[in-house]
Design a protein around this motif. Sequence first.
Motif, PDB file in Angstrom:
ATOM      1  N   ARG A  98      14.534 -10.452 108.731  1.00 18.77           N
ATOM      2  CA  ARG A  98      15.936 -10.608 109.160  1.00 18.77           C
ATOM      3  C   ARG A  98      16.194  -9.819 110.443  1.00 18.77           C
ATOM      4  NH1 ARG A  98      17.111 -10.777 103.614  1.00 18.77           N
ATOM      5  NH2 ARG A  98      17.292  -8.527 103.467  1.00 18.77           N
ATOM      6  N   ASP A 119      21.633  -6.781  99.908  1.00 23.07           N
ATOM      7  CA  ASP A 119      20.343  -6.741 100.608  1.00 23.07           C
ATOM      8  C   ASP A 119      20.354  -7.553 101.892  1.00 23.07           C
ATOM      9  OD1 ASP A 119      19.160  -5.146  98.632  1.00 23.07           O
ATOM     10  OD2 ASP A 119      18.704  -6.907  97.404  1.00 23.07           O
ATOM     11  N   LYS A 120      21.310  -8.481 102.004  1.00 24.20           N
ATOM     12  CA  LYS A 120      21.381  -9.336 103.190  1.00 24.20           C
ATOM     13  C   LYS A 120      22.733  -9.117 103.866  1.00 24.20           C
ATOM     14  CE  LYS A 120      20.677 -14.118 104.666  1.00 24.20           C
ATOM     15  NZ  LYS A 120      20.453 -15.496 104.234  1.00 24.20           N
ATOM     16  N   LYS A 178      11.281  -8.853 103.690  1.00 23.96           N
ATOM     17  CA  LYS A 178      12.405  -9.758 103.988  1.00 23.96           C
ATOM     18  C   LYS A 178      13.366  -9.121 104.989  1.00 23.96           C
ATOM     19  CE  LYS A 178      12.224 -11.974  99.444  1.00 23.96           C
ATOM     20  NZ  LYS A 178      12.845 -12.022  98.108  1.00 23.96           N
ATOM     21  N   ALA A 179      13.608  -7.807 104.831  1.00 20.86           N
ATOM     22  CA  ALA A 179      14.520  -7.092 105.738  1.00 20.86           C
ATOM     23  C   ALA A 179      13.954  -7.053 107.155  1.00 20.86           C
ATOM     24  CB  ALA A 179      14.768  -5.673 105.221  1.00 20.86           C
TER      25      ALA A 179
END
Length: 292
Positions: A38, A143-144, A34-35
Amino acid sequence: MAVGKEIRSKIKSVENTKKITKAMEMVAASKMRKAQERMRQARPYSDKVRNIAANLSQANPEYQSPYMRSTGDAKAVGFIVVTTDKGLCGGLNTNVLRAVTNKMREAKDAGKAIKVVAIGNKGFGFMNRINADVLSHAVQLGDKPLLDKLIGPVKVMLDQFVEGKLDAVYLCYTQFINTMKQEPQVQTLLPLGADRLTQSAEEKKAYGWDYIYEPDAPSVIDELLKRYLEALVYQGVADNMASEQSARMVAMKSATDNAGNLIAELKLIYNKTRQAAITKELSEIVGGAAAV
């Protein structure tokens, strides 16, 4: 068999630890994907803002933005240091903080004072321990990363540069190369070099139109460059988060493997101890029978 009981207890303890590290490895692998996504999504925005700002700058060559000039009179330099909030990610923070410390030492040797904006708990704690002048900080980003949380601390540093209090500003973070490799970076954020705003032939063709300015060209260029600098910092934070999850996944895999090796060694010791105890017992029985 008291020794055997202790070894069994230790085996059980290491097995429990292994389960935890395995779970953390799987969580880090999921978050890493996911990172990375992004990180990739953040790049087109900064590229587009850079292209428009470059096109405007070329249309107004007589104007030089305050973000692109440095008087050299200021006796200080700024560092935006991006680290993680949590540990258990190998030497990730250690490596970037070592690179930052070396750059700071060079600046101090040149007679410059140091100003710091810390993004991430580990870097903030380190800067406080070495008594650095921390102008602002942002921690617990989750995390975001949200740009809203970063704009405030970054603006403090940008304003100091525009006011002529800083000669240069450096962005320090860990660049994501691949799952196994992450590199610490200390990049010059300000003053913005002309090379940052150069365009390829395709980009010139894509952005080769004229603009109507409101209120005027300098204001629009300055605002766009400010957004571009904020996007660069956001990109650094996104890179750092992808690096963090990759490093944590690798560290937890290593810990899981080490736990497996330790369990195998402990089981071998336990079996040897048990065998020795049985052999001793048999010898005592045989010795007793012979005496009778």
